[in-house]
Design an enzyme around this catalytic site. Structure first.
Site, PDB file in Angstrom:
ATOM      1  N   SER A 278       0.938  -0.897  -0.301  1.00  0.00           N
ATOM      2  CA  SER A 278      -0.188  -0.306  -0.234  1.00  0.00           C
ATOM      3  C   SER A 278       1.067   1.720  -0.074  1.00  0.00           C
ATOM      4  O   SER A 278       0.742   2.520   0.210  1.00  0.00           O
ATOM      5  CB  SER A 278      -0.882   0.139   1.223  1.00  0.00           C
ATOM      6  OG  SER A 278      -0.113   0.609   2.646  1.00  0.00           O
ATOM      7  N   CYS A 279       2.186   1.507   0.330  1.00  0.00           N
ATOM      8  CA  CYS A 279       2.949   2.443   0.482  1.00  0.00           C
ATOM      9  C   CYS A 279       3.972   2.780  -0.910  1.00  0.00           C
ATOM     10  O   CYS A 279       3.757   3.759  -1.311  1.00  0.00           O
ATOM     11  CB  CYS A 279       3.449   2.115   1.732  1.00  0.00           C
ATOM     12  SG  CYS A 279       2.404   2.089   3.888  1.00  0.00           S
ATOM     13  N   PHE A 280       4.947   1.429  -0.750  1.00  0.00           N
ATOM     14  CA  PHE A 280       5.548   2.256  -2.049  1.00  0.00           C
ATOM     15  C   PHE A 280       5.710   1.955  -4.003  1.00  0.00           C
ATOM     16  O   PHE A 280       5.367   3.517  -4.083  1.00  0.00           O
ATOM     17  CB  PHE A 280       7.179   0.550  -1.913  1.00  0.00           C
ATOM     18  CG  PHE A 280       7.882   1.020  -1.172  1.00  0.00           C
ATOM     19  CD1 PHE A 280       7.919   1.309   0.363  1.00  0.00           C
ATOM     20  CD2 PHE A 280       8.772   0.045  -0.827  1.00  0.00           C
ATOM     21  CE1 PHE A 280       8.462   2.009   0.861  1.00  0.00           C
ATOM     22  CE2 PHE A 280       9.801  -0.417  -0.081  1.00  0.00           C
ATOM     23  CZ  PHE A 280       9.508   0.845   1.000  1.00  0.00           C
TER      24      PHE A 280
END
Length: 451
Positions: A278-280
């Site tokens: 969900s981040c990078f």
């Protein structure tokens, strides 16, 4: 302190539970009654190592959940906004940030005491100052810096290790618009003595978060690019990286009894089948869009994304070199989550690989110790799900290691004596290239005679 946390996803629930574990009086707020009921029953709605135990220690004592945002804000000193900020392809979507800011502002209109509103969601630089603060002022009829405070406090949590990361942080970043707001945030984190604290303005705090994630993503794509070159020229990328890791500028060398090499940094300097989560992917794409809008193109980060998106196809290239026609072939995919320790399948390389296998007509078998239900919700009955590793391997012509779950290191034991021996394609370089009869690995020269 009395703390309200708005949003009970990975960031919100972990932050709330950990702050409660440190002795703060915390109330977690969400619009979904089902999630609140789970939290109050000590049954976390997400999978995170140690979270259930932490809920059992704190719920009913220093932690509770509610759907009543007004009550939570009225009875707290500081509110942490931890709602989602999805990327729509052009920019991050701030609709949840805007809505929560409006709701908090309406409560502040009726609140007499000073209150600090802190953005913990990942947002591009300037969001706290130009979006959140004006909405709070308009909805409350009050002035930031005088009647209430605003700030930005980014999180640096790895899914699967979030509890440990929060309880033992590398650093704490506090971005405040005035000294009083910073003082309140300092008080919140006074329960973490000895940790380096960066005190700055909100925009810099927001940029620190994006900078950190973009660097880690860049390290991964760099490693994959080197791995692809190694595969072409006949060098094993694992051996090449081992030599690089010994450079003390990259890796602190520890005493012999400690294992010699500190593992933290080098985990991002290893070739594989791509990063997800969900981040990078979201954060790098958002920073690229932000840079372009600001008149500062980001060619390096564009290349990071392009390299990552191409990396799962390396698995299919190796598979088709051995099995050009995948129609009706039984292929096992080991791991659906984007990383071990979590049930999060967002942007996982496994999704691309599974879709390509289905398009090629393969019979796809999957095994993931945690993320089965998430995979079922996405793929339905188009693939087969096994709850036992041995059953997932049975009868397969090829096995693709996609997620670095520790139990996959035992794959050679499971395959010992199997007839015929399946092809193993190691997308994480988890097992020795000599441990199975037929092996292909990312960053290793293709073993197939025909390409």
């Amino acid at each position: 302190m009395r703390v309200s946390v708005i949003g009970t996803g990975y960031v919100g629930l972990v932050s709330g539970a950990c702050l409660a574990g440190k002795g703060h009086d915390v109330v977690c707020v969400d619009t979904l009654q089902e999630k609140i009921d789970q939290i109050n029953a000590c049954s976390p709605p997400i999978h995170e190592e140690g979270l259930e135990d932490l809920l059992r220690e704190t719920v009913g004592k220093t932690l509770r959940g509610t759907t009543d945002l007004r009550e939570a804000v009225m009875n707290s000193d500081i509110s942490l906004i931890a709602v989602g900020t999805p990327f729509d392809g052009n920019e991050i979507d701030l609709k949840y940030i805007r809505e929560v800011s409006r709701q908090i502002g309406e409560v502040l209109r009726d609140k007499d005491s000073y209150h600090v509103v802190v953005v913990k969601s990942t947002v591009v630089p300037g969001t706290t100052d130009t979006v959140v603060t004006p909405i709070l002022e308009e909805a409350s009829g009050k002035k930031a810096g005088k009647d209430f405070g605003t700030g930005m406090n980014p999180e640096f949590l790895k899914e699967g290790e979030a509890i440990v990361d929060f309880m033992h942080p590398d650093r704490i970043v506090i971005g405040g618009n005035d000294d009083r707001a910073i003082a309140v945030m300092d008080e919140l984190y006074a329960v973490f003595p000895g940790i380096d604290v960066v005190r700055t303005n909100p925009a810099t705090a927001e940029m620190i978060k994006y900078t950190a994630n973009s660097l880690l993503a860049t390290l991964i794509s760099f490693s994959n690019e080197i791995g692809n070159l190694c595969a072409k020229v006949g060098v094993d990328v694992v051996e090449a990286m081992e030599g690089m890791h010994l450079d003390k500028r990259f890796t602190p060398i520890l005493p012999e009894e400690a294992g010699r090499i500190w593992p933290g940094f080098i985990t991002y300097l290893a070739a594989g089948c791509g990063f997800g989560g969900s981040c990078f992917p979201k954060d790098v794409k958002a920073l690229i869009a932000y840079g372009e809008n600001a008149g500062a193109p980001m060619p390096l980060l564009n290349a990071v994304i392009e390299t990552n998106e191409a990396q799962p196809h390396q698995m299919m290239t190796r598979l088709k070199a051995h099995l050009p026609d995948l129609s009706a072939k039984r292929i096992t995919v080991l791991g659906v989550a984007f990383k071990p320790g979590t049930d999060d399948i967002r942007e996982s390389p496994a999704l691309t690989i599974i879709r390509e296998l289905l398009e090629a007509g393969a019979e796809v078998i999957t095994y993931d110790p945690i993320a089965r239900h998430e995979a079922e919700a996405l793929f339905g009955d188009t693939i087969t799900y096994e709850d036992d590793l041995g059953q997932a391997l049975e009868g397969s012509e090829a096995i693709l290691i996609v997620t670095r779950w520790p139990e996959f290191a035992d794959l050679p034991k499971h395959l010992k004596g199997a007839t015929p021996q399946p092809l193993v394609i190691d997308g994480r370089r988890m097992i020795s290239k000599d441990s199975v009869a037929r092996y292909e690995g990312i960053g290793l020269k293709l073993a197939a005679k025909h390409v």
